[in-house]
Design a protein around this motif. Structure first.
Motif, PDB file in Angstrom:
ATOM      1  N   ARG A 148      13.536  27.420  66.800  1.00  0.00           N
ATOM      2  CA  ARG A 148      12.220  26.979  67.269  1.00  0.00           C
ATOM      3  C   ARG A 148      11.780  27.823  68.465  1.00  0.00           C
ATOM      4  O   ARG A 148      12.484  27.902  69.463  1.00  0.00           O
ATOM      5  N   GLY A 149      10.642  28.492  68.322  1.00  0.00           N
ATOM      6  CA  GLY A 149      10.108  29.320  69.398  1.00  0.00           C
ATOM      7  C   GLY A 149      10.804  30.656  69.571  1.00  0.00           C
ATOM      8  O   GLY A 149      10.499  31.402  70.495  1.00  0.00           O
ATOM      9  N   GLY A 150      11.761  30.985  68.680  1.00  0.00           N
ATOM     10  CA  GLY A 150      12.532  32.227  68.822  1.00  0.00           C
ATOM     11  C   GLY A 150      12.062  33.314  67.876  1.00  0.00           C
ATOM     12  O   GLY A 150      11.154  33.123  67.066  1.00  0.00           O
ATOM     13  N   ARG A 151      12.728  34.447  67.967  1.00  0.00           N
ATOM     14  CA  ARG A 151      12.386  35.571  67.095  1.00  0.00           C
ATOM     15  C   ARG A 151      12.908  35.297  65.691  1.00  0.00           C
ATOM     16  O   ARG A 151      13.866  34.538  65.502  1.00  0.00           O
ATOM     17  N   LEU A 152      12.299  35.922  64.722  1.00  0.00           N
ATOM     18  CA  LEU A 152      12.683  35.758  63.319  1.00  0.00           C
ATOM     19  C   LEU A 152      13.794  36.744  62.982  1.00  0.00           C
ATOM     20  O   LEU A 152      13.647  37.947  63.213  1.00  0.00           O
ATOM     21  N   LEU A 153      14.901  36.245  62.450  1.00  0.00           N
ATOM     22  CA  LEU A 153      15.992  37.083  61.956  1.00  0.00           C
ATOM     23  C   LEU A 153      15.864  37.185  60.444  1.00  0.00           C
ATOM     24  O   LEU A 153      15.822  36.160  59.765  1.00  0.00           O
ATOM     25  N   THR A 154      15.785  38.386  59.932  1.00  0.00           N
ATOM     26  CA  THR A 154      15.853  38.623  58.492  1.00  0.00           C
ATOM     27  C   THR A 154      17.170  39.315  58.240  1.00  0.00           C
ATOM     28  O   THR A 154      17.491  40.314  58.893  1.00  0.00           O
ATOM     29  N   THR A 155      17.972  38.791  57.305  1.00  0.00           N
ATOM     30  CA  THR A 155      19.300  39.347  57.074  1.00  0.00           C
ATOM     31  C   THR A 155      19.718  39.145  55.624  1.00  0.00           C
ATOM     32  O   THR A 155      18.947  38.646  54.798  1.00  0.00           O
ATOM     33  N   GLN A 156      20.938  39.538  55.316  1.00  0.00           N
ATOM     34  CA  GLN A 156      21.519  39.350  53.990  1.00  0.00           C
ATOM     35  C   GLN A 156      22.966  38.908  54.163  1.00  0.00           C
ATOM     36  O   GLN A 156      23.621  39.316  55.122  1.00  0.00           O
ATOM     37  N   LEU A 157      23.452  38.087  53.243  1.00  0.00           N
ATOM     38  CA  LEU A 157      24.850  37.657  53.244  1.00  0.00           C
ATOM     39  C   LEU A 157      25.530  38.191  51.995  1.00  0.00           C
ATOM     40  O   LEU A 157      24.932  38.227  50.927  1.00  0.00           O
ATOM     41  N   PHE A 158      26.800  38.566  52.137  1.00  0.00           N
ATOM     42  CA  PHE A 158      27.544  39.238  51.081  1.00  0.00           C
ATOM     43  C   PHE A 158      28.809  38.477  50.714  1.00  0.00           C
ATOM     44  O   PHE A 158      29.318  37.679  51.489  1.00  0.00           O
ATOM     45  N   PHE A 159      29.347  38.803  49.545  1.00  0.00           N
ATOM     46  CA  PHE A 159      30.574  38.212  49.031  1.00  0.00           C
ATOM     47  C   PHE A 159      31.762  39.099  49.381  1.00  0.00           C
ATOM     48  O   PHE A 159      31.685  40.317  49.219  1.00  0.00           O
ATOM     49  N   PRO A 160      32.882  38.507  49.794  1.00  0.00           N
ATOM     50  CA  PRO A 160      34.078  39.321  50.068  1.00  0.00           C
ATOM     51  C   PRO A 160      34.672  39.884  48.771  1.00  0.00           C
ATOM     52  O   PRO A 160      34.475  39.321  47.689  1.00  0.00           O
ATOM     53  N   ASN A 161      35.359  40.996  48.889  1.00  0.00           N
ATOM     54  CA  ASN A 161      36.131  41.610  47.802  1.00  0.00           C
ATOM     55  C   ASN A 161      35.287  42.035  46.603  1.00  0.00           C
ATOM     56  O   ASN A 161      35.795  42.083  45.481  1.00  0.00           O
ATOM     57  N   GLU A 162      34.026  42.329  46.812  1.00  0.00           N
ATOM     58  CA  GLU A 162      33.167  42.833  45.737  1.00  0.00           C
ATOM     59  C   GLU A 162      33.345  44.342  45.632  1.00  0.00           C
ATOM     60  O   GLU A 162      33.305  45.044  46.644  1.00  0.00           O
ATOM     61  N   PRO A 163      33.509  44.870  44.420  1.00  0.00           N
ATOM     62  CA  PRO A 163      33.706  46.313  44.276  1.00  0.00           C
ATOM     63  C   PRO A 163      32.522  47.138  44.784  1.00  0.00           C
ATOM     64  O   PRO A 163      32.703  48.253  45.251  1.00  0.00           O
ATOM     65  N   GLY A 164      31.312  46.585  44.764  1.00  0.00           N
ATOM     66  CA  GLY A 164      30.149  47.345  45.190  1.00  0.00           C
ATOM     67  C   GLY A 164      29.872  47.310  46.681  1.00  0.00           C
ATOM     68  O   GLY A 164      28.956  47.995  47.166  1.00  0.00           O
ATOM     69  N   ASN A 165      30.622  46.522  47.448  1.00  0.00           N
ATOM     70  CA  ASN A 165      30.348  46.412  48.878  1.00  0.00           C
ATOM     71  C   ASN A 165      30.373  47.768  49.581  1.00  0.00           C
ATOM     72  O   ASN A 165      29.468  48.086  50.347  1.00  0.00           O
TER      73      ASN A 165
END
Length: 194
Positions: A148-165
């Protein structure tokens, strides 16, 4: 026997508001993905990442997205929105959008898109599906988080042990979900520090 996603979520939501010291102690005792930053440790904010080309404003407010893609593998995502001092941030916006089990995004409607506000204890959760990998990207979720009243964070979350990481230029160990397998799907945990 493995717990269910519902039992893990119920236990997570039953945790009462804790004083800051108790939250820090609980965070220190809880097993975490090794490089995920958190409050109270190095006091790093959650890393930002691009929204990508598929973001749409005005996603509906809801927790349940599984019915949008019933053929997908179930997962419940949950966590806290915290400040740098481990204080939970109630009434913070958490918005999610992601590909379905075939790697497709809904660009005409709001399938697998939602937002919500954290409860008074800073908790958020979504019941959805595991997204597929698609050309050039590893499995991931897109999220926007704003206190509330703060800056907007845009991000992504990933899966562990994925071959494409390792090949995904947006991947970071600091954005890994802590995934548990349950009797009826997966349970992923991530705490945002904003």
């Amino acid at each position: 026997m493995l717990p269910t996603r519902r039992s893990l979520l119920t236990a997570f939501l039953a945790i009462p508001a804790l004083p800051i010291a108790s939250i820090q102690e609980a965070a220190a005792q809880r097993p975490r993905v090794p490089l995920t930053p958190g409050c109270g440790n190095d006091r790093d904010l959650t890393l930002a990442r691009t929204a990508g080309p598929f973001y749409k404003p005005d996603a509906p407010m809801r927790h349940e997205l599984f019915s949008d893609s019933p053929g997908g593998e179930r997962i419940t995502l949950a966590g806290y929105v915290l400040d740098r001092d481990c204080r939970p941030l109630g009434n913070s916006l958490v918005e999610i959008w992601h590909a379905d089990e075939t790697g497709a995004y809904d660009t005409s409607g709001f399938r697998l898109r939602a937002h919500q506000f954290t409860d008074a204890n800073g908790r958020w959760w979504f019941a959805t599906v595991v997204p597929a990998r698609y050309s050039g990207r590893t499995r991931h979720y897109h999220l926007r988080v704003q206190r509330r009243g703060g800056r907007l964070l845009t991000t992504q979350l990933f899966f562990p042990n994925e071959p494409g990481n390792a090949r995904d230029r947006l991947y970071s160990d600091a954005l890994l979900l802590d995934i548990s397998n349950t009797a009826d799907g997966k349970f992923g945990r991530f705490d945002f520090v904003v």
